[in-house]
Structures are given as C-alpha cells and as structure tokens.
Design a protein around this motif. Structure first.
Motif, PDB file in Angstrom:
ATOM      1  N   HIS A  58       1.334   1.119  -7.491  1.00 20.52           N
ATOM      2  CA  HIS A  58       0.906  -0.120  -6.843  1.00 20.52           C
ATOM      3  C   HIS A  58       0.607  -1.174  -7.901  1.00 20.52           C
ATOM      4  CE1 HIS A  58      -2.003  -2.949  -5.031  1.00 20.52           C
ATOM      5  NE2 HIS A  58      -1.257  -2.790  -3.959  1.00 20.52           N
ATOM      6  N   HIS A  93       0.852  -1.187   0.000  1.00 16.59           N
ATOM      7  CA  HIS A  93       0.000   0.000   0.000  1.00 16.59           C
ATOM      8  C   HIS A  93       0.890   1.240   0.000  1.00 16.59           C
ATOM      9  CE1 HIS A  93      -2.885   3.046   1.262  1.00 16.59           C
ATOM     10  NE2 HIS A  93      -3.845   2.193   0.919  1.00 16.59           N
ATOM     11  N   PRO A 123      -5.590   0.208   4.129  1.00 14.96           N
ATOM     12  CA  PRO A 123      -4.224   0.161   4.677  1.00 14.96           C
ATOM     13  C   PRO A 123      -4.159  -0.408   6.084  1.00 14.96           C
ATOM     14  CG  PRO A 123      -5.046   2.419   4.585  1.00 14.96           C
ATOM     15  CD  PRO A 123      -6.012   1.573   3.810  1.00 14.96           C
ATOM     16  N   GLN A 140      -3.140  -4.122   6.104  1.00 10.84           N
ATOM     17  CA  GLN A 140      -1.846  -4.611   5.628  1.00 10.84           C
ATOM     18  C   GLN A 140      -1.084  -5.230   6.791  1.00 10.84           C
ATOM     19  OE1 GLN A 140       0.508  -2.652   2.539  1.00 10.84           O
ATOM     20  NE2 GLN A 140       2.150  -2.413   4.024  1.00 10.84           N
TER      21      GLN A 140
END
Length: 221
Positions: A80, A16, A112, A115
């Motif tokens: 990304h 991310h 995010p 993650q």
C-alpha cells in the motif's frame, strides 16, 4: 508492476489491500463491449441503461497479485502506497486524474469500510461482472494478461526476465530493475549455454525498440 532485485514483482497503489476492485483489460475488452452497445443498445435487463459497470473481475489488491503471480509464475506482493508513483512522462490531464485517485482512496486508508466504490455507486459495483458479460463474454482476465501479454510488454521495454530459467539463483541489478538494462559486468553464477534460445525484445543489452510488443505476439503461437 515492478521487477524486484530477487526476481519477484511488487505492485504499489493507494487501494486498501483487502477491498475488492473492478478489473477490466481495456485494450482487449472495451472495443467489443462498446461495439455491442452500438449494435443492440444496453442490456435489456439493465436497471440503469445509461451507466454500465464495464468490468469482468472483482478482486482485492491481494487477490489481484495472486492472480498475477499465477500468470507470470513468480511471487507478486502488494504494498500500500498513498502516492501513485509514475516513472514515465504522462499528459497533464492524466496526472490530475491520478492525484484525484490518491485523494479519494485516502478516505479508506485505515478503515476499509470507508473506501469509496470505484463506480461511485454500490449498486453498480454489485452488478460486476454480470452486466458486462451480457455485452461481451470473451474477456481477458488478469491472470491471462499476466501470462500472455505482460511478458511481451516487458520484452518491448528491453527486459529479459521472461526467458530466464532459475531466476531464484540470481540477483537483478539496479539498472535491470529500473531501466530494463543488463549489467555486462555482472556475474550471475549461471553456466554458459551454447544452444540457440528464444530472444525477445531485441536480446540482452538492447532497448527492445526494434521488437515492439505487437510484433512479439507471434511468440505466443
């Protein structure tokens, strides 16, 4: 980190863009840190002496690109990409690890907060870089690597962007970007210069194999 036709660089990865990651220059810093562990053991204040988060910077991909840009003196952007693209031959075991990274970081693709921690535990992430600094303080950061080492590695692969001025005024060909080659028929619109200049990586049109990166370290002197 891939050279683009406009002379900038682009980094693609499954992380991310806004979530910090631990960074380590393995070639420069792993040896001294491990040697210190062998000599004196893990840091006395370590909460978990069996696991040491060996990293010296904690940067998001966007921050990493900013540091890299300061080092090479050119724009660097992050893109990304859920798939890790590899353009060279790698061992099967390493390929399996890359596939595992793709699957793991797909969890935080849209959120995010999902993650996963790189070191598997948030507690270890929170100890970056303090625990590593207790072992070895002479680390090489990403900006320093981009400024002093990355150009040498690129030169060893036959690229010459690091010895070119006014890169904004030219366009890199497909061969130069993908293979580190020079198009002899290209017209860059630059004036001829008869002055002898620094040649890295064997010179224009060569593969760079005659001047490996280790040998090119004298360029920094």
């Amino acid at each position: 980190m891939a050279l683009q036709p406009d002379g900038s660089f682009e980094w693609q990865a499954p992380f991310h863009p806004d979530v910090p990651l631990p960074w380590l220059d393995a070639e420069h810093d792993v040896g001294p840190a491990v040697l210190q562990v062998f000599k004196d053991g893990p840091p006395a204040s370590s909460s978990n002496p069996r696991r040491i988060p060996l990293a010296y910077e904690f940067l998001s991909p966007k921050q990493a690109c900013a540091a890299f840009s300061r080092g090479v003196g050119r724009p660097v952007k992050y893109k990304h990409n859920p798939t890790i693209e590899v353009r060279v031959k790698i061992p099967r075991g390493y390929k399996d690890q890359l596939v595992a990274l793709e699957q793991m970081y797909a969890l935080g693709r849209s959120d995010p907060r999902r993650q996963p921690p790189y070191f598997a535990e948030q507690k270890l992430e929170d100890q970056v870089p303090e625990e590593a600094m207790k072992l070895w303080e002479g680390y090489r950061g990403l900006e320093e690597y981009a400024r002093e080492v990355f150009p040498l590695e690129e030169a060893a692969n036959g690229l010459t962007w690091m010895v070119e001025d006014n890169y904004e005024d030219r366009t890199y060909t497909h061969n130069e970007v993908t293979n580190g080659e020079t198009d002899d028929n290209a017209s860059y619109g630059e004036e001829e210069d008869d002055d002898d200049g620094l040649t890295i990586g064997g010179g224009l049109g060569t593969s760079g194999e005659a001047t490996p990166a280790r040998k090119e370290e004298t360029w920094l002197a």
